[in-house]
Design a protein around this motif. Sequence first.
Motif, PDB file in Angstrom:
ATOM      1  N   ALA A  20      12.228 -10.106  10.744  1.00  0.00           N
ATOM      2  CA  ALA A  20      10.982 -10.312  11.279  1.00  0.00           C
ATOM      3  C   ALA A  20      11.266  -9.628  12.602  1.00  0.00           C
ATOM      4  O   ALA A  20      10.125  -8.950  13.056  1.00  0.00           O
ATOM      5  CB  ALA A  20      10.585 -11.477  11.308  1.00  0.00           C
ATOM      6  N   LEU A  21      12.257  -9.682  13.406  1.00  0.00           N
ATOM      7  CA  LEU A  21      12.225  -9.260  14.702  1.00  0.00           C
ATOM      8  C   LEU A  21      12.258  -7.613  14.727  1.00  0.00           C
ATOM      9  O   LEU A  21      11.594  -7.017  15.379  1.00  0.00           O
ATOM     10  CB  LEU A  21      13.548  -9.793  15.391  1.00  0.00           C
ATOM     11  N   TRP A  22      13.069  -7.192  13.617  1.00  0.00           N
ATOM     12  CA  TRP A  22      13.222  -5.689  13.416  1.00  0.00           C
ATOM     13  C   TRP A  22      11.764  -5.118  13.070  1.00  0.00           C
ATOM     14  O   TRP A  22      11.394  -4.151  13.764  1.00  0.00           O
ATOM     15  CB  TRP A  22      14.091  -5.444  12.269  1.00  0.00           C
ATOM     16  N   LEU A  23      11.190  -5.885  12.438  1.00  0.00           N
ATOM     17  CA  LEU A  23       9.744  -5.418  11.942  1.00  0.00           C
ATOM     18  C   LEU A  23       8.972  -5.303  13.172  1.00  0.00           C
ATOM     19  O   LEU A  23       8.043  -4.370  13.483  1.00  0.00           O
ATOM     20  CB  LEU A  23       9.291  -6.248  10.986  1.00  0.00           C
ATOM     21  N   ARG A  24       8.877  -6.402  14.140  1.00  0.00           N
ATOM     22  CA  ARG A  24       8.082  -6.506  15.287  1.00  0.00           C
ATOM     23  C   ARG A  24       8.330  -5.023  15.958  1.00  0.00           C
ATOM     24  O   ARG A  24       7.457  -4.668  16.714  1.00  0.00           O
ATOM     25  CB  ARG A  24       8.255  -7.728  15.877  1.00  0.00           C
ATOM     26  N   PHE A  32       6.047   7.052  15.317  1.00  0.00           N
ATOM     27  CA  PHE A  32       5.957   8.196  14.549  1.00  0.00           C
ATOM     28  C   PHE A  32       6.053   7.802  12.998  1.00  0.00           C
ATOM     29  O   PHE A  32       5.968   8.720  12.182  1.00  0.00           O
ATOM     30  CB  PHE A  32       7.169   9.170  14.952  1.00  0.00           C
ATOM     31  N   LEU A  33       6.377   6.545  12.870  1.00  0.00           N
ATOM     32  CA  LEU A  33       6.574   6.070  11.562  1.00  0.00           C
ATOM     33  C   LEU A  33       5.017   5.563  11.058  1.00  0.00           C
ATOM     34  O   LEU A  33       4.452   4.969  11.922  1.00  0.00           O
ATOM     35  CB  LEU A  33       7.706   5.116  11.146  1.00  0.00           C
ATOM     36  N   THR A  34       4.718   5.980   9.658  1.00  0.00           N
ATOM     37  CA  THR A  34       3.579   5.284   9.204  1.00  0.00           C
ATOM     38  C   THR A  34       3.690   3.759   8.757  1.00  0.00           C
ATOM     39  O   THR A  34       5.002   3.517   8.562  1.00  0.00           O
ATOM     40  CB  THR A  34       3.061   6.009   7.888  1.00  0.00           C
ATOM     41  N   ALA A  35       2.843   2.892   8.325  1.00  0.00           N
ATOM     42  CA  ALA A  35       2.932   1.875   7.913  1.00  0.00           C
ATOM     43  C   ALA A  35       3.733   1.668   6.612  1.00  0.00           C
ATOM     44  O   ALA A  35       4.634   1.005   6.338  1.00  0.00           O
ATOM     45  CB  ALA A  35       1.609   0.982   7.742  1.00  0.00           C
ATOM     46  N   ALA A  36       3.592   2.896   5.745  1.00  0.00           N
ATOM     47  CA  ALA A  36       4.245   2.985   4.466  1.00  0.00           C
ATOM     48  C   ALA A  36       5.787   3.079   4.823  1.00  0.00           C
ATOM     49  O   ALA A  36       6.618   2.816   3.995  1.00  0.00           O
ATOM     50  CB  ALA A  36       3.705   4.022   3.649  1.00  0.00           C
ATOM     51  N   ASP A  37       5.983   3.981   5.896  1.00  0.00           N
ATOM     52  CA  ASP A  37       7.434   4.449   6.157  1.00  0.00           C
ATOM     53  C   ASP A  37       8.289   3.225   6.399  1.00  0.00           C
ATOM     54  O   ASP A  37       9.314   2.994   6.155  1.00  0.00           O
ATOM     55  CB  ASP A  37       7.404   5.238   7.297  1.00  0.00           C
ATOM     56  N   ALA A  40       8.687   0.821   3.270  1.00  0.00           N
ATOM     57  CA  ALA A  40       9.879   1.299   2.784  1.00  0.00           C
ATOM     58  C   ALA A  40      11.343   1.281   3.076  1.00  0.00           C
ATOM     59  O   ALA A  40      12.222   1.188   2.427  1.00  0.00           O
ATOM     60  CB  ALA A  40       9.674   3.092   2.236  1.00  0.00           C
ATOM     61  N   LEU A  41      11.530   1.097   4.674  1.00  0.00           N
ATOM     62  CA  LEU A  41      12.688   0.694   4.967  1.00  0.00           C
ATOM     63  C   LEU A  41      12.966  -0.807   5.213  1.00  0.00           C
ATOM     64  O   LEU A  41      14.326  -0.885   5.278  1.00  0.00           O
ATOM     65  CB  LEU A  41      12.561   1.343   6.655  1.00  0.00           C
ATOM     66  N   ILE A  42      12.234  -1.439   4.850  1.00  0.00           N
ATOM     67  CA  ILE A  42      12.590  -3.124   4.674  1.00  0.00           C
ATOM     68  C   ILE A  42      13.733  -3.379   3.841  1.00  0.00           C
ATOM     69  O   ILE A  42      14.671  -4.068   4.236  1.00  0.00           O
ATOM     70  CB  ILE A  42      11.392  -3.880   4.330  1.00  0.00           C
ATOM     71  N   PRO A  43      13.775  -2.782   2.606  1.00  0.00           N
ATOM     72  CA  PRO A  43      15.119  -3.202   1.734  1.00  0.00           C
ATOM     73  C   PRO A  43      16.281  -2.660   2.250  1.00  0.00           C
ATOM     74  O   PRO A  43      17.221  -3.411   2.120  1.00  0.00           O
ATOM     75  CB  PRO A  43      14.790  -2.370   0.341  1.00  0.00           C
TER      76      PRO A  43
END
Length: 150
Positions: A20-24, A32-37, A40-43
């Motif tokens: 959760a911290l990483w995501l924030r 430079f990353l889109t929400a989709a990018d 996609a990195l979460i897993p």
Amino acid sequence: MREKFLIRAGVPGDHDALLALWLRSVRATHTFLTAADIEALIPAVRDGALVALELSVLVAGDGALAGFMGLDGAKVEAIFIDPAHAGKGGGTALIAHARQVKGALAVDVNEQNPDALAFYLARGFVVVGRSETDGEGRPFPLLHLAEPTP
């Protein structure tokens, strides 16, 4: 304003909070990353980095998880600071901790993340190379940095 932090080893029970911290942090810093990018990195973060890397967790004075660092040997694979604690010395504390434990460090930085590059350059790292793509072959150029060895 500098904060007082404690640094401790990460444990599996930290993983959900660190994700959760990483995501924030990524949403605040990796413009430079889109929400989709990012989605996609979460897993890869959840099932890869948080499991495989040697984690150091930054704990704020109030006990909140303020950030973390993931090392693979002497290579910094990740430093993420919660936006609420950004600019308060946590990243510098994590780098100092890693230097004490590992010696001279190396790190890859996304070329499109000038704040991260400035952070590492200000701490003595130098650019030693560049790749056109990230480690997964995506079109996010990386700058390879290292600390000069005496």
